[in-house]
Design an enzyme around this catalytic site. Structure first.
Site, short mmCIF file in Angstrom:
data_model
loop_
_atom_site.label_atom_id
_atom_site.label_comp_id
_atom_site.label_asym_id
_atom_site.label_seq_id
_atom_site.Cartn_x
_atom_site.Cartn_y
_atom_site.Cartn_z
N HIS A 107 0.84 -1.21 0.00
CA HIS A 107 0.00 0.00 0.00
C HIS A 107 0.87 1.24 0.00
CE1 HIS A 107 0.77 -1.13 4.20
NE2 HIS A 107 0.77 0.16 4.47
N HIS A 109 0.77 5.34 1.20
CA HIS A 109 0.13 6.37 2.03
C HIS A 109 0.19 7.68 1.26
CE1 HIS A 109 0.60 4.16 5.98
NE2 HIS A 109 1.52 3.55 5.29
P1 AMP Z 1 1.90 0.48 7.34
O1 AMP Z 1 2.35 0.70 8.75
O2 AMP Z 1 2.66 1.20 6.31
O3 AMP Z 1 1.78 -1.01 7.09
O4 AMP Z 1 0.46 1.11 7.25
C1 AMP Z 1 -0.69 0.50 7.66
C2 AMP Z 1 -1.68 1.61 7.83
O5 AMP Z 1 -2.96 1.02 7.90
C3 AMP Z 1 -1.49 2.42 9.10
O6 AMP Z 1 -1.31 3.78 8.73
C4 AMP Z 1 -2.79 2.22 9.87
O7 AMP Z 1 -3.20 3.39 10.48
C5 AMP Z 1 -3.74 1.79 8.78
N1 AMP Z 1 -4.82 0.93 9.20
C6 AMP Z 1 -4.78 -0.12 10.03
N2 AMP Z 1 -5.98 -0.71 10.13
C7 AMP Z 1 -6.81 -0.02 9.31
C8 AMP Z 1 -8.18 -0.12 8.97
N3 AMP Z 1 -8.97 -1.08 9.47
N4 AMP Z 1 -8.71 0.78 8.10
C9 AMP Z 1 -7.94 1.77 7.58
N5 AMP Z 1 -6.63 1.91 7.87
C10 AMP Z 1 -6.07 1.04 8.72
#
Ligand code: AMP
Length: 145
Positions: A107, A109
């Site tokens: 993903h 951001h």
């Molecule tokens: P990463 O740390 O780059 O793997 O990013 C994962 C992101 O997913 C983090 O910024 C979290 O805040 C976000 N996240 C976790 N659970 C959810 C969810 N259920 N819906 C939307 N975002 C989420």
């Protein structure tokens, strides 16, 4: 989790893509989904994922997937810029737990930034869902065809 390993079909983003978990969606097509981060580092923080790839990170990803994803990141960033009028905009992408990755489905951001507003901590502090819905609607309304 290191850079190596198997894709987990039950990771949070896989569940969101399948519709097994709720998400505040900004837009989607048959290949990609953009949705609001529930623990935003800034108001308007959006995540962009592939709906079809089982890549866990940048290293795993097929070139076609990356092409579609980065196109979706640009489209979403343009709409975010129009809708929320940030002074700047950060695009980040983490690979492996030591690099900050917590969800092992590739993903990107997109985080809007405003002058004088410090960046929030990564994955901390849950947002108000109604606020997320409002932001998603604003960004979606500014999407170019
Ligand atoms: P990463 O740390 O780059 O793997 O990013 C994962 C992101 O997913 C983090 O910024 C979290 O805040 C976000 N996240 C976790 N659970 C959810 C969810 N259920 N819906 C939307 N975002 C989420």
């Amino acid at each position: 989790m290191s850079l190596d390993g198997a894709y987990d079909d039950d990771n949070i983003f896989a569940k969101i893509i399948r519709g097994d978990m709720p998400a505040v969606k900004v837009w989607e097509d048959d290949q990609v989904l953009a949705f609001m981060d529930v623990f935003p580092q800034a108001r308007g923080h959006v995540l962009v994922v592939s709906k079809t790839s089982k890549a866990r990170n940048l290293l795993d990803a097929e070139a076609k997937t990356l092409g579609r994803l980065i196109g979706a990141v640009q489209k979403t960033s343009r709409a975010m810029s129009k809708a929320l009028k940030p002074d700047g905009l950060v695009v980040t992408q983490f690979n492996g737990a030591p690099a900050g990755q917590t969800v092992f489905h590739l993903h990107f951001h997109i985080i809007p930034r405003w002058d004088g507003v410090p960046l929030g901590r990564h994955a901390e502090g849950m947002a108000d869902v109604d606020d997320l819905k409002g932001l998603a609607a604003q960004i979606a309304a500014a999407l170019e065809a």
